[in-house]
Design a protein around this motif. Sequence first.
Motif, PDB file in Angstrom:
ATOM      1  N   LEU A  18       0.846  -1.281  -0.048  1.00 18.75           N
ATOM      2  CA  LEU A  18      -0.132   0.104  -0.036  1.00 18.75           C
ATOM      3  C   LEU A  18       0.847   1.121   0.000  1.00 18.75           C
ATOM      4  O   LEU A  18       0.465   2.216  -0.833  1.00 18.75           O
ATOM      5  CB  LEU A  18      -0.859  -0.086   1.345  1.00 18.75           C
ATOM      6  CG  LEU A  18      -1.967   1.204   1.243  1.00 18.75           C
ATOM      7  CD1 LEU A  18      -2.895   1.262   0.146  1.00 18.75           C
ATOM      8  CD2 LEU A  18      -2.508   0.889   2.677  1.00 18.75           C
ATOM      9  N   VAL A  19       1.972   1.074   0.528  1.00 20.09           N
ATOM     10  CA  VAL A  19       2.887   2.328   0.468  1.00 20.09           C
ATOM     11  C   VAL A  19       3.468   2.519  -0.632  1.00 20.09           C
ATOM     12  O   VAL A  19       3.580   3.792  -1.067  1.00 20.09           O
ATOM     13  CB  VAL A  19       3.791   2.212   1.837  1.00 20.09           C
ATOM     14  CG1 VAL A  19       4.972   3.170   1.971  1.00 20.09           C
ATOM     15  CG2 VAL A  19       3.336   2.041   3.205  1.00 20.09           C
ATOM     16  N   THR A  22       1.204   4.073  -3.177  1.00 17.26           N
ATOM     17  CA  THR A  22       0.979   5.508  -2.606  1.00 17.26           C
ATOM     18  C   THR A  22       1.962   6.574  -3.027  1.00 17.26           C
ATOM     19  O   THR A  22       1.830   7.470  -3.550  1.00 17.26           O
ATOM     20  CB  THR A  22       0.477   5.805  -1.006  1.00 17.26           C
ATOM     21  OG1 THR A  22      -0.575   4.825  -0.560  1.00 17.26           O
ATOM     22  CG2 THR A  22       0.496   7.249  -0.637  1.00 17.26           C
ATOM     23  N   PHE A  26       2.147   9.420  -5.669  1.00 15.71           N
ATOM     24  CA  PHE A  26       2.487  10.639  -5.169  1.00 15.71           C
ATOM     25  C   PHE A  26       3.568  11.336  -6.169  1.00 15.71           C
ATOM     26  O   PHE A  26       3.607  12.429  -6.442  1.00 15.71           O
ATOM     27  CB  PHE A  26       3.055  10.639  -3.770  1.00 15.71           C
ATOM     28  CG  PHE A  26       3.421  11.831  -3.316  1.00 15.71           C
ATOM     29  CD1 PHE A  26       2.565  12.818  -3.118  1.00 15.71           C
ATOM     30  CD2 PHE A  26       4.900  12.222  -3.053  1.00 15.71           C
ATOM     31  CE1 PHE A  26       2.882  14.224  -2.407  1.00 15.71           C
ATOM     32  CE2 PHE A  26       5.122  13.422  -2.530  1.00 15.71           C
ATOM     33  CZ  PHE A  26       4.271  14.255  -2.169  1.00 15.71           C
ATOM     34  N   GLY A 146      -4.715   3.685  -2.630  1.00 17.87           N
ATOM     35  CA  GLY A 146      -3.647   4.363  -2.299  1.00 17.87           C
ATOM     36  C   GLY A 146      -2.949   4.928  -3.217  1.00 17.87           C
ATOM     37  O   GLY A 146      -2.593   6.346  -2.876  1.00 17.87           O
ATOM     38  N   TYR A 147      -2.904   4.411  -4.627  1.00 15.85           N
ATOM     39  CA  TYR A 147      -2.421   5.152  -5.704  1.00 15.85           C
ATOM     40  C   TYR A 147      -3.070   6.535  -5.877  1.00 15.85           C
ATOM     41  O   TYR A 147      -2.343   7.680  -6.336  1.00 15.85           O
ATOM     42  CB  TYR A 147      -2.357   4.238  -6.869  1.00 15.85           C
ATOM     43  CG  TYR A 147      -1.582   4.893  -8.205  1.00 15.85           C
ATOM     44  CD1 TYR A 147      -0.271   4.683  -8.386  1.00 15.85           C
ATOM     45  CD2 TYR A 147      -2.370   5.734  -9.198  1.00 15.85           C
ATOM     46  CE1 TYR A 147       0.395   5.285  -9.365  1.00 15.85           C
ATOM     47  CE2 TYR A 147      -1.615   6.019 -10.284  1.00 15.85           C
ATOM     48  CZ  TYR A 147      -0.551   6.093 -10.183  1.00 15.85           C
ATOM     49  OH  TYR A 147       0.085   6.581 -11.479  1.00 15.85           O
ATOM     50  N   PHE A 149      -4.873   8.280  -3.930  1.00 17.82           N
ATOM     51  CA  PHE A 149      -4.750   9.118  -2.827  1.00 17.82           C
ATOM     52  C   PHE A 149      -3.492   9.851  -2.966  1.00 17.82           C
ATOM     53  O   PHE A 149      -3.256  10.842  -2.566  1.00 17.82           O
ATOM     54  CB  PHE A 149      -4.767   8.455  -1.298  1.00 17.82           C
ATOM     55  CG  PHE A 149      -4.449   9.067  -0.183  1.00 17.82           C
ATOM     56  CD1 PHE A 149      -5.537  10.095   0.388  1.00 17.82           C
ATOM     57  CD2 PHE A 149      -3.234   9.143   0.273  1.00 17.82           C
ATOM     58  CE1 PHE A 149      -5.148  11.034   1.303  1.00 17.82           C
ATOM     59  CE2 PHE A 149      -2.986   9.971   1.301  1.00 17.82           C
ATOM     60  CZ  PHE A 149      -4.051  10.902   1.961  1.00 17.82           C
ATOM     61  N   GLY A 150      -2.486   9.145  -3.432  1.00 20.99           N
ATOM     62  CA  GLY A 150      -1.028   9.819  -3.515  1.00 20.99           C
ATOM     63  C   GLY A 150      -1.112  10.858  -4.734  1.00 20.99           C
ATOM     64  O   GLY A 150      -0.566  11.877  -4.656  1.00 20.99           O
ATOM     65  N   SER A 153      -2.844  13.898  -3.595  1.00 22.87           N
ATOM     66  CA  SER A 153      -2.233  14.601  -2.303  1.00 22.87           C
ATOM     67  C   SER A 153      -1.207  15.478  -3.379  1.00 22.87           C
ATOM     68  O   SER A 153      -0.813  16.499  -2.706  1.00 22.87           O
ATOM     69  CB  SER A 153      -1.583  13.768  -1.596  1.00 22.87           C
ATOM     70  OG  SER A 153      -2.261  12.789  -0.762  1.00 22.87           O
TER      71      SER A 153
END
Length: 422
Positions: A18-19, A22, A26, A146-147, A149-150, A153
Amino acid sequence: MAAKDSPISPSRWTFGVLVVFTMFGFGFGNWLARIPAVRDRLGASTFEMSVIGLTLAAGSLIGLVLAGRTVTWLGPRRAIFYGALGQALFMPLGATLLWFGMPIPGMLALACYGFFFSTSDVAMNVSGAAAERALGKSRMPILHGGYSFGGVSAMGVGALAEMFKVPVPVHLSIVFALVVVGILFAIRRIPRVEPGVSPAEPLPVSTSTGPIQLLANPAAETSPERPSSYNPWRDPRIIVIGFVAMSLSLTEGTATDWLPLALADHRGFTNSAAALALGVFFVAMLSTRAAGSLLLERFGRVAILRASAITAGTSIVLLNVLPFSWAAYVCAGLWGVGSALGFPIGISAAADDPEKAVRGVATVSAIAYAAFLVGPMAIGLLGEHLGLLNAFLPLVAFLIFVIFAAGAAREPGRQTPSKTTG
């Protein structure tokens, strides 16, 4: 070697992937946020910026075509790591060359960035699909959330960089240094997948019910058919899944590229009001991906794919029919809901067979990515002659295809309705 590794929790593994999703979202999102600044610096036309974008996309497509072999050779963990290093080198380099008026070398650097990006994209999807299997629960929609969201952001960070007039090379150098730090944090939570490890040598993974065994090399074949002889481009199921993912990716990409302009041109929206509609689309898509795992556990892939296609198709038709401003926002939200889960489901379905997961994921990704290469140009061409709102209507044909082809993505062992009721 893998036999000496400590047991790995699937939850920890999933969090690590997940990180990764993200951080890569990002990084790429920050490039997208600064494209206007690069255009202004170069004094480039829309066509010239399209050529720059196509160069990056071409590098990505080459990476996708080769990703099956590359990720099999390196293993997902190494491919993620080297992919991150390649991105951190070539994106700031490309931005710097463009910034100082060297477009040809800059475009070549962006093509290299695209290659590393797509390679690590396949690797993180393969690792995420393997984590799903170890966990025994669907997690791909959350990973793709997550992607998203990145990327969202990154738009805020890009806006701040614009506000404080941070040069693009400086901005992206800092961003991709942070991406590498994030990836170093994440890969400590992802199992080691080393090339050359014997297929019989297991990778220990701990679960709440005890240890389970995963093959140290996910590409290693235990069935009579060796993986080297498997060609996913000749696998009808993989091809159909690829076109299902492509159809919903095309639907998503069309909204991202053209929805604000269509509302501004054909509904009289101001630029800010049209941008707000796109924001509704992104929020709806991100929310659906966050809830996607629960929805898939409850209803299954086939039902969700069909519901997604119906929802997206209905929103496109209603957007053309209803002239009200409030209806445009409702349709944007429904469009986001309908577009959210197609690609994550396609990746999970392509990885159902762990022995063929790497090449299956690479093939589905390559087919779906074609939507981002050809789709915007095709919609723009139709829009020139029919108007953008009318140009959206052919998407409905792709969504009808999804309704009929969704069965190819059915989970292994999941019964059809006729069997469960019989």
